[in-house]
Design a protein around this motif. Sequence first.
Motif, PDB file in Angstrom:
ATOM      1  N   ASP A  19       0.752  -1.332  -0.111  1.00 35.13           N
ATOM      2  CA  ASP A  19      -0.149  -0.091   0.189  1.00 35.13           C
ATOM      3  C   ASP A  19       0.838   1.175  -0.024  1.00 35.13           C
ATOM      4  N   ASN A  20       1.863   1.179   0.680  1.00 36.07           N
ATOM      5  CA  ASN A  20       2.690   2.577   0.994  1.00 36.07           C
ATOM      6  C   ASN A  20       3.774   2.361  -0.185  1.00 36.07           C
ATOM      7  N   LYS A  21       4.142   3.803  -0.632  1.00 32.36           N
ATOM      8  CA  LYS A  21       5.251   4.286  -1.567  1.00 32.36           C
ATOM      9  C   LYS A  21       6.061   5.270  -0.811  1.00 32.36           C
ATOM     10  N   TYR A  22       7.316   5.078  -0.781  1.00 29.62           N
ATOM     11  CA  TYR A  22       8.201   6.129  -0.284  1.00 29.62           C
ATOM     12  C   TYR A  22       9.617   5.754  -0.521  1.00 29.62           C
ATOM     13  N   ILE A  23      10.420   6.670  -0.207  1.00 27.25           N
ATOM     14  CA  ILE A  23      11.944   6.512  -0.285  1.00 27.25           C
ATOM     15  C   ILE A  23      12.641   6.970   1.235  1.00 27.25           C
ATOM     16  N   LYS A  24      13.156   5.960   1.869  1.00 29.16           N
ATOM     17  CA  LYS A  24      13.665   6.216   3.083  1.00 29.16           C
ATOM     18  C   LYS A  24      15.379   6.082   3.000  1.00 29.16           C
ATOM     19  N   THR A  25      15.909   7.188   3.364  1.00 30.41           N
ATOM     20  CA  THR A  25      17.487   6.829   3.550  1.00 30.41           C
ATOM     21  C   THR A  25      17.823   7.312   4.877  1.00 30.41           C
ATOM     22  N   ASN A  26      19.015   6.596   4.990  1.00 28.12           N
ATOM     23  CA  ASN A  26      19.591   6.836   6.548  1.00 28.12           C
ATOM     24  C   ASN A  26      21.321   6.957   6.162  1.00 28.12           C
ATOM     25  N   ALA A  27      21.888   7.462   7.322  1.00 23.74           N
ATOM     26  CA  ALA A  27      23.152   7.751   6.975  1.00 23.74           C
ATOM     27  C   ALA A  27      23.789   7.786   8.728  1.00 23.74           C
ATOM     28  N   LYS A  28      24.921   7.177   8.910  1.00 26.13           N
ATOM     29  CA  LYS A  28      25.403   7.081  10.309  1.00 26.13           C
ATOM     30  C   LYS A  28      27.045   7.198  10.328  1.00 26.13           C
ATOM     31  N   VAL A  29      27.575   7.975  11.014  1.00 27.00           N
ATOM     32  CA  VAL A  29      29.082   8.050  11.097  1.00 27.00           C
ATOM     33  C   VAL A  29      29.440   7.860  12.542  1.00 27.00           C
ATOM     34  N   ILE A  30      30.325   7.054  12.786  1.00 27.89           N
ATOM     35  CA  ILE A  30      31.123   7.118  14.296  1.00 27.89           C
ATOM     36  C   ILE A  30      32.475   6.827  14.266  1.00 27.89           C
ATOM     37  N   ALA A  31      32.909   7.659  14.919  1.00 30.39           N
ATOM     38  CA  ALA A  31      34.423   7.914  15.021  1.00 30.39           C
ATOM     39  C   ALA A  31      34.982   7.691  16.467  1.00 30.39           C
ATOM     40  N   GLN A  32      36.217   7.000  16.904  1.00 31.47           N
ATOM     41  CA  GLN A  32      36.502   6.700  18.031  1.00 31.47           C
ATOM     42  C   GLN A  32      38.001   6.659  18.276  1.00 31.47           C
ATOM     43  N   GLN A  33      38.424   7.365  19.237  1.00 31.89           N
ATOM     44  CA  GLN A  33      39.835   7.547  19.432  1.00 31.89           C
ATOM     45  C   GLN A  33      40.052   7.263  20.952  1.00 31.89           C
TER      46      GLN A  33
ATOM     47  N   ALA B  55      32.711  10.315  18.945  1.00 29.45           N
ATOM     48  CA  ALA B  55      31.901  11.337  18.036  1.00 29.45           C
ATOM     49  C   ALA B  55      31.110  10.628  16.832  1.00 29.45           C
ATOM     50  N   SER B  56      29.893  10.904  17.137  1.00 31.57           N
ATOM     51  CA  SER B  56      29.018  10.192  16.204  1.00 31.57           C
ATOM     52  C   SER B  56      27.918  11.130  15.407  1.00 31.57           C
ATOM     53  N   PHE B  57      27.438  10.876  14.284  1.00 29.36           N
ATOM     54  CA  PHE B  57      26.464  11.912  13.764  1.00 29.36           C
ATOM     55  C   PHE B  57      25.200  10.754  12.903  1.00 29.36           C
ATOM     56  N   GLU B  58      24.293  10.858  12.941  1.00 26.52           N
ATOM     57  CA  GLU B  58      23.109  10.118  12.364  1.00 26.52           C
ATOM     58  C   GLU B  58      22.035  10.863  11.817  1.00 26.52           C
ATOM     59  N   ALA B  59      21.723  10.783  10.454  1.00 24.25           N
ATOM     60  CA  ALA B  59      20.671  11.437   9.982  1.00 24.25           C
ATOM     61  C   ALA B  59      19.901  10.468   9.238  1.00 24.25           C
ATOM     62  N   GLY B  60      18.307  11.011   8.609  1.00 26.12           N
ATOM     63  CA  GLY B  60      17.418  10.241   8.263  1.00 26.12           C
ATOM     64  C   GLY B  60      16.598  11.200   7.211  1.00 26.12           C
ATOM     65  N   ALA B  61      15.972  10.809   6.208  1.00 23.68           N
ATOM     66  CA  ALA B  61      15.137  11.445   5.482  1.00 23.68           C
ATOM     67  C   ALA B  61      14.090  10.728   4.773  1.00 23.68           C
ATOM     68  N   LEU B  62      12.925  10.911   4.676  1.00 24.02           N
ATOM     69  CA  LEU B  62      11.720  10.312   4.238  1.00 24.02           C
ATOM     70  C   LEU B  62      11.047  11.182   3.202  1.00 24.02           C
ATOM     71  N   SER B  63      10.952  10.437   2.017  1.00 28.20           N
ATOM     72  CA  SER B  63      10.203  11.041   0.945  1.00 28.20           C
ATOM     73  C   SER B  63       9.037  10.167   0.830  1.00 28.20           C
ATOM     74  N   TRP B  64       7.757  10.700   1.369  1.00 31.19           N
ATOM     75  CA  TRP B  64       6.420  10.033   0.984  1.00 31.19           C
ATOM     76  C   TRP B  64       5.704  10.307  -0.280  1.00 31.19           C
ATOM     77  N   GLN B  65       5.568   9.113  -0.965  1.00 33.77           N
ATOM     78  CA  GLN B  65       5.040   9.222  -2.433  1.00 33.77           C
ATOM     79  C   GLN B  65       3.461   8.370  -2.604  1.00 33.77           C
ATOM     80  N   SER B  66       3.061   8.182  -1.532  1.00 34.26           N
ATOM     81  CA  SER B  66       1.720   7.476  -1.670  1.00 34.26           C
ATOM     82  C   SER B  66       0.633   8.627  -1.496  1.00 34.26           C
ATOM     83  N   ASP B  67      -0.596   8.152  -1.971  1.00 33.18           N
ATOM     84  CA  ASP B  67      -1.605   8.939  -2.297  1.00 33.18           C
ATOM     85  C   ASP B  67      -2.274   9.222  -0.747  1.00 33.18           C
ATOM     86  N   THR B  68      -2.209   8.048   0.188  1.00 35.83           N
ATOM     87  CA  THR B  68      -2.514   8.066   1.400  1.00 35.83           C
ATOM     88  C   THR B  68      -1.595   8.850   2.136  1.00 35.83           C
ATOM     89  N   PRO B  69      -1.851   9.733   3.192  1.00 32.89           N
ATOM     90  CA  PRO B  69      -0.907  10.284   4.112  1.00 32.89           C
ATOM     91  C   PRO B  69      -0.211   9.189   4.902  1.00 32.89           C
TER      92      PRO B  69
END
Length: 785
Positions: free
Chosen positions: A606-620, A631-645
């Motif tokens: 039923d659902n249509k979307y594109i979901k991307t994720n990225a993560k970077v972790i550095a340790q010393q 130190a770490s950085f994490e991010a994500g993005a959702l592009s919803w493409q269905s007619d239903t919310p």
Amino acid sequence: MLYRALAVVFLFVATVSTVFATGAAAQSYTFNSVRVEGNQRIQTETIVSYTGIKPGQSISAGELNAAYQRILDSGVFETVELEPRGGTLLISVKERPTINVVSIEGNRRIKDEDLAGFITSKSRQVFNPAQAEADAAVIAEAYSQQGRIAATVTPRIIRRSDNRVDLVFEISEGDTIEVERISFVGNQVFSDRRLRRVLQTKQAGLLRTFIRSDTLIEDRIEFDKQVLRDFYLSRGFVDFRILGTNVELTEERDGFFLVFNVQEGQQFKFGEISTSSEMSQADPAVFQDVLKVRPGVVYSPALVENSIARMERLGIQQGIDFLRVEPRVTRNDRDLTLDVEFVLTKGPRIFVERIDIEGNTTTLDRVVRQQFRIVEGDPFNPREIRESAERIRALGFFSTADVATREGGSSDQMIVDVNVEEQPTGSLSLGGAYSVTDGFGIAIGLTENNFLGRGQRLSFSISTAQESDEYILGFSEPYLLGRNLRFDIDLGVATRSSSFATYDLDRRFFRPALTFPVSENGTVQLRYGYEASEMLSRGEEFDNSTTPPTPIPTSGAVITSEIDQGRRTSSALGMSYSFDSRLTGLNPNAGVLFQIGADIAGVGGDNKYIKTNAKVIAQQRVMNEEVVLRASFEAGALSWQSDTPSRSIDRYILTPAIFRGFEPAGVGPRDQSNGLDDAIGGNYYAVARLEAEFPLGLPEEIGLRGGVFYDVGNLWGLQDVNTVGATCQGLPGPCGEDGSWRHVIGLSLLWTTGFGPLRFNFTKALKKETFDKEQTFDLTIQARF
């Protein structure tokens, strides 16, 4: 006259002695018959056969004594006597008793069935005092391995009728003598605290009941010596030596002091790195280009080995057979560097004739063969054989795994012998957990890591908590179609009834995936995911103060509209790339983990979307590896493409595992309609975390370390969301749609216990929104028994 008289007497005595000695040496016996007395269980013919004497045979006194010794050495007689009576040899024996039963008394720390495995004396066997003493020594050694070196084991016999005895091992277990203190002499670069973390032997601590590594075991100390050498060598201390170890009893004789006397030497780094070739078809410049080691990097034998392996793989790719890489190291004491010249040489022309595998009663041969990068007929490479042996041991299927080579049918053929001993590979795990998010819970897991001897993993896990339940059936094939291609599949059902949400969740999922390496530290995963999920209302509530009672909304306008969508399905294809240098990087004290991936839904469902994720972790690790910076950085993005919310469960929700200092779903867009306060998630998020872990100066056997952290994060975006009826603090529209950056600082207390790791987080939000749900304390316990 006196001298002459003495000479005559001496001559007379010598003559008489010679005559008697000759007569004794020449004495012989001839027996026409052999008679045996005193035997009850042992047949006469058997005893006569021990003597080796045949009727009418002439034997010397020495041979008669040897016959006596053979009867005694049979081990079934307490006493043996041989008496010549003319032409008859009389043998008088007293048989040893047989063992009626074997019992163990006085043991509490080790079970009877475990100790019985050490005992070779068995019921209905002939009792042998020497064997009983040997069994007692083995039992005492078993107690010594548990730190009870004062344990005594005394074998005793109770005589019964019919020449039988009961064999009883009386055990006095004594007290456990622990390692009270481990210290080092001669170390200047690394502290005692840091070196103690390397050792397998530990100091006695508060949780000694659950940790048995605080007892003194000789084999463990030898292992610790090797671990210390590897630790220093991997950090460039090529002259490191262990001058000795000293073990002393405390004055109270209830503990040991263990002291390692070491000599660290100087730390060396790589100097000039060069490549030369003694083979015309091997271009040294091409092989030099594949090296990752550079001058100035701390010297490590592992990096040299990795470089050799990389060059040999390149030689195989270029079709250069029998290529060998010989590292030639030149020491520069003035600037503390080691120049390494990799010389490409032609090795002996030897082939692998065959690979023989023995001892694998359950595991299939192909599972072991998959750990070899060579097959029959390939050029023989000793380094590759060593690496294959390590891979076989790392499987965890065998208690012992020995790999040896021997000459084959000709001098240019080698046979590889693999001898293994199987061990149990199934496990039942019981665990307990607590978190502020899900409350108390238990986990039960059944796992078989070598399913049907095929090297496959089959698992079933049940996780239940106050606010969530999860049931997962998993299967893994590490070498799909005989290639370095891992196949995983998970089937699961999950339900959630969280106090941080006004709805319940029901999920069913199916997730197969393929994972394969694309570089030394990089892997790619291709996956498919099918999920059927539904947001469920918790039922109607009514205000009974009115007549008739009026319904009370249990969810806000946004959540109510999402519940009304009913069950929806997602069918998504995904791909992710992961790079992890924490284990095989050039610096043992630093590492980087990088992950990026995307899932595209719309292949059915039923659902249509594109979901991307990225993560970077550095340790010393800094300050002689005492302090860990991360130190770490994490991010994500959702592009919803269905007619239903989209729904809240489709969007991102931040939990304390991602962003500390707030309740689960305590940050981000919210709907405050109907007098409620619903977290509705967001299409985008970004979180950065900076933290440091350090010792608190307490004895390390307590297991306490401290930490500080700083988190900054944001969750925003409500595109393609039905926000009709949503309000924020009495105004139309949801809260926090555009987002804002929150800043949090905190202190951590990390406690490593026998039950599992505990982490206490104390946080303070420096910047937040008025509608955020702050959480100033978080405790996570994870235990597995």
